[in-house]
Design an enzyme around this catalytic site. Structure first.
Site, mmCIF file in Angstrom:
data_model
loop_
_atom_site.group_PDB
_atom_site.id
_atom_site.type_symbol
_atom_site.label_atom_id
_atom_site.label_comp_id
_atom_site.label_asym_id
_atom_site.label_seq_id
_atom_site.Cartn_x
_atom_site.Cartn_y
_atom_site.Cartn_z
ATOM 1 N N LYS A 1 12.244 2.347 0.187
ATOM 2 C CA LYS A 1 10.857 2.267 0.969
ATOM 3 C C LYS A 1 10.986 3.466 2.111
ATOM 4 O O LYS A 1 11.757 3.861 2.748
ATOM 5 C CB LYS A 1 10.995 0.957 1.538
ATOM 6 C CG LYS A 1 9.709 0.745 2.417
ATOM 7 C CD LYS A 1 9.647 -0.665 3.129
ATOM 8 C CE LYS A 1 8.639 -1.222 3.855
ATOM 9 N NZ LYS A 1 8.782 -2.416 4.465
ATOM 10 N N SER B 1 4.968 -5.321 3.825
ATOM 11 C CA SER B 1 4.957 -3.817 3.716
ATOM 12 C C SER B 1 5.761 -3.192 2.718
ATOM 13 O O SER B 1 5.762 -2.185 2.517
ATOM 14 C CB SER B 1 5.233 -3.304 5.259
ATOM 15 O OG SER B 1 6.552 -3.686 5.423
ATOM 16 N N SER C 1 8.112 -8.822 5.579
ATOM 17 C CA SER C 1 7.864 -7.772 4.760
ATOM 18 C C SER C 1 8.545 -7.561 3.636
ATOM 19 O O SER C 1 8.328 -6.558 2.444
ATOM 20 C CB SER C 1 7.617 -6.265 5.462
ATOM 21 O OG SER C 1 6.707 -6.306 6.480
#
Length: 472
Positions: A69, A145, A169
């Site tokens: 990520k 996220s 997230s």
């Protein structure tokens, strides 16, 4: 290895094929690269691919393709732009300790996944990189996220990917995309060397995967302290990978579908949660309706102020590096509003955050002396259409934004504040075919209970064969 063979295996199975000589590391990596090339144009989950990661490391996942990520975790010399125009072009001089541990476990990073600006959003739709789409319905969001990672795993680009969790997230996008994710206890995975206690202790690292055993083996591989960490959590009594194969004893499971905030919860999310409760009862667990009590107004203010203070640290730190001046030409409206709120906070207001966290953690901790687990929805509804949670909507304030995005995931951030482990399990689907996850939270340090129950649920109601209709 063809496309279908590659997608049919989880990470541990792929590693087993490589170790046994049935397929080479290069063949598996080529299959992963081809999967990204074929699937990503429809999803925008991967924002950069790279071919400079070493493939010679041994480890439980030796040779397995992986995605990182674009937030917090970083590779030496690699871009880490955090979904923001403000961080465009930022390269880091060294690896995080977690990146080193992923490599030591044998994972081979092949790309970087999309994230909302600075990870502050319940959907992955940054101005900088465009929206990530849900593999089950590309008109809908993938969550946030860690939405890029969740979409990539669900679509079959990789069997496992990195994510992190400061307010849900990992769990939110896992639920939106129909994959598994466990947020570990505070301190279980080192945040070094850049941080010791991110977001007042609310931030943590982890992975998303299609199988429970992959997440368990990954946590076994990367958990543990590093030199300079501010505290050391007690290690598990047994490897988490072993726990997955053991049914738990009869558990006391509380269940609620009523949000702490009073936000409305859709009927499909309520039904999915009670379906999971009935399954737990059928497996021999005691389930009853109950929920922890705490001061929600205090909780709301502490979350807003903690995130605002973190935003100031990030933005001002980047400004010192790149010379940019924060403004509406390089920051999204919600980010800028939160940043400005943080700049106006007093020392007393900042010191109130850990005091509130302590009070709430004591109250919630007491609840988990009566119950082993708490079962809730992950999201208030299935994944919403893209554009529903607009970070550039007119009139955004920190309070309005917290309430708006928090209405989608009203059960998640509590366990970031308390530091307890919690997982999203992909047990259900909506009438329209979108995944619906359920959350189980445990007492501090009890990832073992979560992995035992997750393994039991996976055996009782397997989800691996459920694949999104997306095809290249």
């Amino acid at each position: 290895m063809n496309f279908e063979d590659y997608q049919a295996h989880d990470a541990l199975a792929l590693a087993g094929l490589i170790r046994g000589g049935a397929v080479s590391r290069d063949e598996v990596k080529a299959a992963a690269t081809a999967a990204v090339e074929r699937l990503n144009p429809s999803l925008n989950a991967v924002i950069e691919t790279f071919d400079d990661e070493p493939t010679a490391n041994d480890g439980v996942f030796a040779g397995v393709p992986f995605l990182v990520k674009d937030l917090v975790l970083h590779r030496r010399g690699g871009l880490v732009e955090m979904g923001s125009r403000f961080a465009r072009g930022l390269r880091t001089p060294g690896d995080t300790f977690l990146m080193e541990r992923f490599r030591a476990a044998g994972l081979v990073a092949i790309g970087r996944t999309n994230t909302p600006e600075f990870g502050h959003g319940c959907t992955t739709e940054p101005v900088a990189n465009g929206p990530t789409r849900n593999p089950w319905n590309p008109a809908h969001m993938a969550g946030g996220s860690s939405g890029g990672s969740a979409a990539a795993v669900a679509a079959g680009m990789v069997p496992i990917a990195h994510g992190n969790d400061g307010a849900g997230s990992l769990r939110n996008p896992a639920a939106c995309c129909g994959v598994f994710a466990l947020k570990p206890s505070r301190g279980r995975i080192t945040l070094g060397p850049d941080s010791g206690d991110a977001l007042f202790g609310m931030g943590c690292e982890g992975v998303l995967s299609r199988s429970v055993r992959d997440s368990a083996a990954a946590l076994d591989a990367v958990a543990g302290p590093a030199a300079g960490d501010p505290y050391i959590i007690a290690p598990p009594h047994a490897p988490y990978r072993q726990e997955v194969d053991r049914d738990p004893p009869p558990l006391r499971i509380a269940v609620t579908t009523d949000a702490w905030s009073g936000a409305p919860i859709g009927e499909e999310s309520r039904a999915a949660t009670w379906q999971a409760a009935r399954l737990c009862e059928a497996l021999g667990h005691h389930v009853e309706e109950a929920r922890p009590a705490f001061d929600y107004a205090e909780y709301r203010r502490a979350n807003i102020d903690a995130w605002a203070a973190g935003m100031v640290s990030w933005v001002d730190g980047l400004a010192a590096i790149n010379g940019r001046v924060p403004g509406d030409d390089n920051l999204e409206a919600a980010t800028l509003a939160i940043y400005r709120h943080g700049k106006a906070l007093s020392a007393g207001e900042l010191l109130a955050v850990p005091a509130v966290m302590n009070r709430i953690s004591r109250a919630v901790g007491g609840f988990f002396e009566t119950y082993d687990l708490l079962l809730t929805p992950v999201t208030a509804t299935p994944a919403a259409p893209l554009g529903t949670y607009d970070q550039n909507a007119p009139g955004i304030t920190p309070e309005r934004w917290f309430d708006h995005k928090g209405s989608f995931t009203p059960f998640l951030a509590l366990f970031n504040l308390t530091g307890q482990p919690a997982m999203s399990v992909p047990l259900c689907h909506s009438a329209d075919g979108l995944p619906l996850g359920v959350q189980f939270a445990a007492g501090f340090g009890r990832e073992d209970l979560l992995f035992r129950l997750a393994g039991q649920l996976e055996r009782a109601l397997p989800w691996a064969s459920r694949r999104p209709p997306l095809r290249p």
